[in-house]
Design a protein around this motif. Structure first.
Motif, mmCIF file in Angstrom:
data_model
loop_
_atom_site.group_PDB
_atom_site.id
_atom_site.type_symbol
_atom_site.label_atom_id
_atom_site.label_comp_id
_atom_site.label_asym_id
_atom_site.label_seq_id
_atom_site.Cartn_x
_atom_site.Cartn_y
_atom_site.Cartn_z
ATOM 1 N N ALA A 1 0.366 -1.374 -16.882
ATOM 2 C CA ALA A 1 1.286 -1.995 -17.836
ATOM 3 C C ALA A 1 1.105 -1.393 -19.226
ATOM 4 C CB ALA A 1 1.070 -3.503 -17.871
ATOM 5 N N LEU A 2 -0.136 -1.131 -19.605
ATOM 6 C CA LEU A 2 -0.387 -0.483 -20.897
ATOM 7 C C LEU A 2 0.211 0.919 -20.937
ATOM 8 C CD1 LEU A 2 -4.080 -1.575 -21.577
ATOM 9 C CD2 LEU A 2 -2.023 -2.373 -22.756
ATOM 10 N N LYS B 1 4.861 0.566 -9.410
ATOM 11 C CA LYS B 1 3.403 0.679 -9.306
ATOM 12 C C LYS B 1 2.718 -0.631 -9.714
ATOM 13 C CE LYS B 1 -0.600 3.386 -10.792
ATOM 14 N NZ LYS B 1 -1.093 4.585 -11.527
ATOM 15 N N ILE B 2 3.159 -1.194 -10.825
ATOM 16 C CA ILE B 2 2.575 -2.463 -11.291
ATOM 17 C C ILE B 2 2.786 -3.562 -10.266
ATOM 18 C CG2 ILE B 2 2.810 -4.266 -13.044
ATOM 19 C CD1 ILE B 2 3.568 -1.931 -15.009
ATOM 20 N N THR B 3 3.978 -3.625 -9.696
ATOM 21 C CA THR B 3 4.282 -4.658 -8.702
ATOM 22 C C THR B 3 3.405 -4.501 -7.471
ATOM 23 O OG1 THR B 3 6.562 -4.746 -9.488
ATOM 24 C CG2 THR B 3 6.117 -5.724 -7.331
ATOM 25 N N GLY C 1 0.807 -1.214 0.000
ATOM 26 C CA GLY C 1 0.000 0.000 0.000
ATOM 27 C C GLY C 1 0.840 1.263 0.000
ATOM 28 N N ARG C 2 1.850 1.310 0.867
ATOM 29 C CA ARG C 2 2.719 2.481 0.920
ATOM 30 C C ARG C 2 3.552 2.594 -0.352
ATOM 31 N NH1 ARG C 2 3.376 7.617 2.045
ATOM 32 N NH2 ARG C 2 5.446 8.166 2.884
ATOM 33 N N ALA C 3 3.979 1.451 -0.893
ATOM 34 C CA ALA C 3 4.736 1.467 -2.148
ATOM 35 C C ALA C 3 3.894 2.071 -3.268
ATOM 36 C CB ALA C 3 5.177 0.051 -2.518
ATOM 37 N N LEU C 4 2.633 1.696 -3.332
ATOM 38 C CA LEU C 4 1.747 2.225 -4.373
ATOM 39 C C LEU C 4 1.525 3.722 -4.187
ATOM 40 C CD1 LEU C 4 -0.109 1.809 -6.790
ATOM 41 C CD2 LEU C 4 -1.919 1.107 -5.213
ATOM 42 N N GLU C 5 1.343 4.138 -2.943
ATOM 43 C CA GLU C 5 1.137 5.559 -2.661
ATOM 44 C C GLU C 5 2.320 6.401 -3.139
ATOM 45 O OE1 GLU C 5 0.824 8.439 1.307
ATOM 46 O OE2 GLU C 5 0.452 6.284 1.482
ATOM 47 N N LEU C 6 3.528 5.953 -2.835
ATOM 48 C CA LEU C 6 4.716 6.711 -3.235
ATOM 49 C C LEU C 6 4.927 6.656 -4.741
ATOM 50 C CD1 LEU C 6 7.213 5.806 -0.375
ATOM 51 C CD2 LEU C 6 6.123 8.013 -0.792
ATOM 52 N N ALA C 7 4.663 5.492 -5.354
ATOM 53 C CA ALA C 7 4.816 5.380 -6.810
ATOM 54 C C ALA C 7 3.862 6.335 -7.522
ATOM 55 C CB ALA C 7 4.580 3.945 -7.255
ATOM 56 N N GLU C 8 2.624 6.399 -7.053
ATOM 57 C CA GLU C 8 1.645 7.288 -7.688
ATOM 58 C C GLU C 8 2.028 8.755 -7.492
ATOM 59 O OE1 GLU C 8 -2.031 5.872 -6.010
ATOM 60 O OE2 GLU C 8 -2.430 4.633 -7.795
ATOM 61 N N ARG C 9 2.539 9.078 -6.304
ATOM 62 C CA ARG C 9 2.970 10.465 -6.071
ATOM 63 C C ARG C 9 4.149 10.817 -6.980
ATOM 64 N NH1 ARG C 9 4.170 12.191 0.014
ATOM 65 N NH2 ARG C 9 6.285 11.403 -0.382
ATOM 66 N N SER C 10 5.061 9.872 -7.136
ATOM 67 C CA SER C 10 6.208 10.098 -8.009
ATOM 68 C C SER C 10 5.762 10.300 -9.452
ATOM 69 C CB SER C 10 7.178 8.914 -7.914
ATOM 70 O OG SER C 10 8.272 9.084 -8.784
ATOM 71 N N LEU C 11 4.856 9.468 -9.917
ATOM 72 C CA LEU C 11 4.392 9.571 -11.299
ATOM 73 C C LEU C 11 3.609 10.860 -11.538
ATOM 74 C CD1 LEU C 11 3.326 5.863 -11.827
ATOM 75 C CD2 LEU C 11 5.217 7.042 -12.973
#
Length: 235
Positions: free
Chosen positions: A195-196, A178-180, A155-165
Motif C-alpha cells: 500500500a505504501l 497485489k494488496i488484495t 496465491g496465483r493472483a499474487l504470483e501474477l500480480a508480482e510478475r506483472s509489476l
C-alpha cells in the motif's frame, strides 16, 4: 507520462492521414479511455466523449472490426459502467474473430468484476494462449491476477500480480490486485508495505475515487478490494 502524451499526437496524425481506417480511430479511442480511467485527464467529461466518439467512428467505418468492437466494449465498461453493452461488444468481436486475444482478456476482466471467477480465469487463460509472447504481457498478467482474485485463488493472483509489476510497476490496478491477494492470504505487513508503494507511485489515489469510478464497486469483487485497501492503510 511524456510518452503517453506524445502518443496522442501520433494517433491524431494517423487518424488524419488514414481517416477511413477503423482501427486507427479505435486506438485513439483507447487512448482517451486510458486517460480518463487512469486519472490522467483534466477534462473527464470531454475525454469520455472523445473516447466514445472515436470508437463510434471506428464502428461506423467497419462494424465488423473485432478490435474496434473490443475497444468500444472497453470504453463502455471502464467509463460508463455499461457492463451489458461491453459484454455484447466482446461477444460480437469474438464471433467475428475467435482469436482476438485482447477481447478475451477484457471479457475475462469483465467477468471477474461480475464475480464469475471461473469464467474469468478461462477467458484470461485463452487470451494468454492466443498471444503467449505479447509485448503487452504485464497487462495480461495483471488482468489474469484480477481473474484469480474473483476465483478466490489468492496465491496465483499474487504470483501474477508480482510478475506483472516486475515489468511495469506503475500500473495501479496491479498494485490493488497485489494488496488484495496479500490481505486475503493473511500477509498483513506485506499488504501494508504494498500500500505504501502504491501511494508512493500514485499519491492522489483515494478509496473514494475507486468507489466512484470502478465498474466492480457494487459486486463482491469490489467489496473485497475495498476491504483490503482499507485494512492496508489506504484511505
Amino acid at each position: 507520462m511524456r510518452d503517453f502524451l506524445r502518443s496522442r499526437e501520433f494517433l491524431i496524425e494517423a487518424a488524419r492521414r488514414s481517416p477511413n481506417t477503423a482501427e486507427t480511430h479505435a486506438w485513439l479511442g483507447k487512448w482517451f479511455v486510458l486517460s480518463v480511467f487512469k486519472g490522467f485527464t483534466t477534462d473527464t467529461v470531454g475525454d469520455t466523449q472523445r473516447a466514445l466518439d472515436a470508437t463510434a467512428r471506428a464502428l461506423d467505418i467497419n462494424p465488423e472490426s473485432s478490435f474496434s468492437l473490443t475497444i468500444d466494449g472497453f470504453a463502455n465498461n471502464n467509463l460508463l459502467k455499461n457492463m451489458d453493452v461491453a459484454n455484447n461488444r466482446y461477444s460480437a468481436a469474438l464471433e467475428i474473430n475467435p482469436n482476438e486475444s485482447l477481447s478475451w482478456l477484457l471479457r475475462g476482466s469483465l467477468m471477474a468484476f461480475q464475480d464469475d471467477g471461473a469464467a474469468a480465469v478461462r477467458a484470461t487463460q485463452t487470451a494468454r494462449q492466443l498471444s503467449p509472447i505479447d509485448p503487452f504481457s504485464y497487462y495480461y498478467d495483471s488482468l489474469g491476477a484480477t481473474a484469480y482474485l474473483a476465483a478466490g485463488d489468492w496465491g496465483r493472483a499474487l504470483e501474477l500480480a508480482e510478475r506483472s509489476l516486475g515489468s511495469n510497476d506503475r500500473h495501479i490496478s496491479t498494485w490493488r490486485a497485489k494488496i488484495t491477494a496479500q490481505h486475503f492470504l493473511g500477509q498483513h505487513d506485506a499488504a501494508c508495505a504494498s500500500a505504501l508503494e502504491l501511494k508512493r507511485r500514485h499519491p492522489d489515489f483515494k478509496i473514494d475515487s475507486y468507489r466512484r469510478t470502478h465498474p466492480a464497486v457494487d459486486f463482491k469483487f469490489g467489496h473485497r478490494v475495498i476491504e483490503a485497501l482499507e485494512a492496508s492503510g489506504i484511505t
